[in-house]
Design an enzyme around this catalytic site. Structure first.
Site, mmCIF file in Angstrom:
data_model
loop_
_atom_site.group_PDB
_atom_site.id
_atom_site.type_symbol
_atom_site.label_atom_id
_atom_site.label_comp_id
_atom_site.label_asym_id
_atom_site.label_seq_id
_atom_site.Cartn_x
_atom_site.Cartn_y
_atom_site.Cartn_z
ATOM 1 C CE LYS A 34 -2.028 -1.258 3.890
ATOM 2 N NZ LYS A 34 -1.318 -2.520 4.161
ATOM 3 N NE ARG A 88 -4.835 -1.482 9.857
ATOM 4 C CZ ARG A 88 -3.745 -0.924 9.315
ATOM 5 N NH1 ARG A 88 -3.782 0.307 8.891
ATOM 6 N NH2 ARG A 88 -2.646 -1.617 9.206
ATOM 7 N NE ARG A 109 7.687 -2.126 6.437
ATOM 8 C CZ ARG A 109 6.373 -2.048 6.547
ATOM 9 N NH1 ARG A 109 5.646 -1.573 5.543
ATOM 10 N NH2 ARG A 109 5.772 -2.463 7.634
ATOM 11 N NE ARG A 135 5.993 -0.077 10.389
ATOM 12 C CZ ARG A 135 4.900 -0.164 9.633
ATOM 13 N NH1 ARG A 135 4.849 0.445 8.453
ATOM 14 N NH2 ARG A 135 3.850 -0.832 10.047
ATOM 15 N NE ARG A 189 1.966 -4.853 11.279
ATOM 16 C CZ ARG A 189 3.003 -4.537 10.509
ATOM 17 N NH1 ARG A 189 4.215 -4.926 10.830
ATOM 18 N NH2 ARG A 189 2.820 -3.819 9.428
HETATM 19 P P1 AP5 Z 1 4.876 -1.580 1.970
HETATM 20 O O1 AP5 Z 1 4.546 -0.825 0.743
HETATM 21 O O2 AP5 Z 1 5.595 -0.858 3.068
HETATM 22 O O3 AP5 Z 1 3.570 -2.333 2.523
HETATM 23 P P2 AP5 Z 1 2.269 -1.760 3.234
HETATM 24 O O4 AP5 Z 1 1.104 -2.461 2.641
HETATM 25 O O5 AP5 Z 1 2.257 -0.263 3.209
HETATM 26 O O6 AP5 Z 1 2.544 -2.329 4.692
HETATM 27 P P3 AP5 Z 1 2.405 -1.703 6.140
HETATM 28 O O7 AP5 Z 1 3.121 -2.676 7.058
HETATM 29 O O8 AP5 Z 1 2.899 -0.291 6.218
HETATM 30 O O9 AP5 Z 1 0.915 -1.782 6.366
HETATM 31 P P4 AP5 Z 1 0.169 -1.922 7.680
HETATM 32 O O10 AP5 Z 1 -1.194 -1.778 7.172
HETATM 33 O O11 AP5 Z 1 0.410 -3.100 8.513
HETATM 34 O O12 AP5 Z 1 0.841 -0.794 8.584
HETATM 35 P P5 AP5 Z 1 0.389 0.666 8.963
HETATM 36 O O13 AP5 Z 1 1.606 1.502 8.990
HETATM 37 O O14 AP5 Z 1 -0.783 1.097 8.161
HETATM 38 O O15 AP5 Z 1 5.754 -2.850 1.522
HETATM 39 C C1 AP5 Z 1 6.280 -3.745 2.494
HETATM 40 C C2 AP5 Z 1 7.683 -4.206 2.073
HETATM 41 O O16 AP5 Z 1 7.579 -4.980 0.878
HETATM 42 C C3 AP5 Z 1 8.648 -3.046 1.739
HETATM 43 O O17 AP5 Z 1 9.934 -3.430 2.153
HETATM 44 C C4 AP5 Z 1 8.593 -2.950 0.199
HETATM 45 O O18 AP5 Z 1 9.798 -2.439 -0.348
HETATM 46 C C5 AP5 Z 1 8.342 -4.405 -0.185
HETATM 47 N N1 AP5 Z 1 7.551 -4.563 -1.398
HETATM 48 C C6 AP5 Z 1 6.480 -3.830 -1.794
HETATM 49 N N2 AP5 Z 1 5.990 -4.294 -2.962
HETATM 50 C C7 AP5 Z 1 6.771 -5.380 -3.287
HETATM 51 C C8 AP5 Z 1 6.762 -6.292 -4.370
HETATM 52 N N3 AP5 Z 1 5.881 -6.198 -5.364
HETATM 53 N N4 AP5 Z 1 7.687 -7.293 -4.381
HETATM 54 C C9 AP5 Z 1 8.604 -7.405 -3.382
HETATM 55 N N5 AP5 Z 1 8.674 -6.550 -2.323
HETATM 56 C C10 AP5 Z 1 7.758 -5.552 -2.287
HETATM 57 O O19 AP5 Z 1 -0.154 0.438 10.457
HETATM 58 C C11 AP5 Z 1 0.708 0.164 11.542
HETATM 59 C C12 AP5 Z 1 -0.095 0.063 12.832
HETATM 60 O O20 AP5 Z 1 -0.774 1.315 13.096
HETATM 61 C C13 AP5 Z 1 -1.216 -0.990 12.828
HETATM 62 O O21 AP5 Z 1 -0.748 -2.272 13.175
HETATM 63 C C14 AP5 Z 1 -2.177 -0.404 13.883
HETATM 64 O O22 AP5 Z 1 -1.707 -0.657 15.191
HETATM 65 C C15 AP5 Z 1 -2.088 1.093 13.635
HETATM 66 N N6 AP5 Z 1 -3.092 1.579 12.664
HETATM 67 C C16 AP5 Z 1 -2.840 2.133 11.435
HETATM 68 N N7 AP5 Z 1 -3.988 2.474 10.829
HETATM 69 C C17 AP5 Z 1 -4.997 2.130 11.673
HETATM 70 C C18 AP5 Z 1 -6.409 2.210 11.592
HETATM 71 N N8 AP5 Z 1 -7.021 2.724 10.508
HETATM 72 N N9 AP5 Z 1 -7.133 1.744 12.629
HETATM 73 C C19 AP5 Z 1 -6.533 1.239 13.732
HETATM 74 N N10 AP5 Z 1 -5.192 1.123 13.876
HETATM 75 C C20 AP5 Z 1 -4.426 1.564 12.849
#
Ligand code: AP5
Length: 208
Positions: free
Chosen positions: A15, A88, A122, A155, A166
């Site tokens: 994402k 979410r 990552r 992270r 997660r």
């Molecule tokens: P990346 O693009 O970073 O993946 P992502 O989908 O953005 O993953 P996140 O871990 O950031 O999502 P998340 O939803 O768990 O975390 P968030 O920060 O929102 O890619 C991942 C890796 O893969 C990178 O190294 C990249 O280079 C690699 N990659 C990408 N594409 C690739 C490909 N095609 N092939 C190979 N490698 C590839 O949330 C964190 C925490 O915040 C949550 O756990 C929760 O506690 C809280 N939170 C956030 N939003 C909410 C909400 N709305 N409600 C409640 N709690 C929330």
């Protein structure tokens, strides 16, 4: 071109990676709840203090903390917006629906085994939020962000035990949104294994 886009998908699905490319190429404003929460934790704000224990455990931060924050941020945006990590839960999706019509929900589909390897390798930039991978998206200079020169870090929630939690939380609370947005007729699922640029080609078609 679609203007209000929800980025859906499990942790590590891409994402942030695809959102960053959409922002660079088309000028969307990307609102990432994860980036906002991590900044709040770093700055020791009230929100950060409340959110930290949930994030460290890989759990969702309570809806009431997130919904108010996002409604405020969304009001400030003029033009195309990407909502990364929001919505979410069904409660968040209903709350968003009260203030904004979603044009497109992009669902990045990746099997769990690949997600674990992506997340544990990552590295992220604390200054501009760019994301890298030790194998598939290396920075030009080890440990340094290509975009802003920030010092890359791992992270806390990218350790394997937290990643597994997660993923469970995603399957229980967030996966139901796939049906939710399908019923609204705005869902596009993108198989998201393979090269980042190939996936971006599919994303570009979906936003037209
Ligand atoms: P990346 O693009 O970073 O993946 P992502 O989908 O953005 O993953 P996140 O871990 O950031 O999502 P998340 O939803 O768990 O975390 P968030 O920060 O929102 O890619 C991942 C890796 O893969 C990178 O190294 C990249 O280079 C690699 N990659 C990408 N594409 C690739 C490909 N095609 N092939 C190979 N490698 C590839 O949330 C964190 C925490 O915040 C949550 O756990 C929760 O506690 C809280 N939170 C956030 N939003 C909410 C909400 N709305 N409600 C409640 N709690 C929330």
């Amino acid at each position: 071109m679609k203007t209000t886009i929800v980025l859906l998908g499990p942790p590590g699905a891409g994402k942030g990676t695809q959102g960053e490319k959409l922002t660079d190429e088309f000028g969307y404003v990307r609102l990432s709840t994860g980036d906002m929460l991590r900044e709040a934790v770093r700055n020791g704000t009230e929100l950060g203090k409340k959110a930290k224990e949930y994030m460290d455990a890989g759990a969702l931060v309570p809806n009431d903390l997130i919904i108010g924050l996002m409604k405020e941020k969304i009001k400030e945006v003029d033009g195309g917006v990407l909502l990364d990590g929001f919505t979410r839960t069904v409660e968040q999706a209903d709350a968003l629906g009260e203030v904004m019509k979603v044009d497109l929900a992009l669902n990045f589909d990746v099997p769990d085994e690949e997600l674990i390897s992506r997340l544990t390798q990552r590295r992220s930039c604390p200054d501009c939020n760019a994301v890298y991978h030790l194998v598939t998206k290396k920075p030009k200079q080890d440990g340094i962000c290509d975009k802003c020169g920030g010092k890359l870090y791992q992270r806390d929630d990218d350790k394997e035990s937290t990643v597994k939690n997660r993923l469970e939380v995603y399957h229980k609370n967030t996966q139901p949104l796939i049906d939710y947005y399908e019923k609204k007729g705005v869902l596009v699922t993108i198989p998201s294994t393979g090269a980042i640029d190939e996936i971006f080609e599919k994303v570009k078609k979906a936003i037209q």
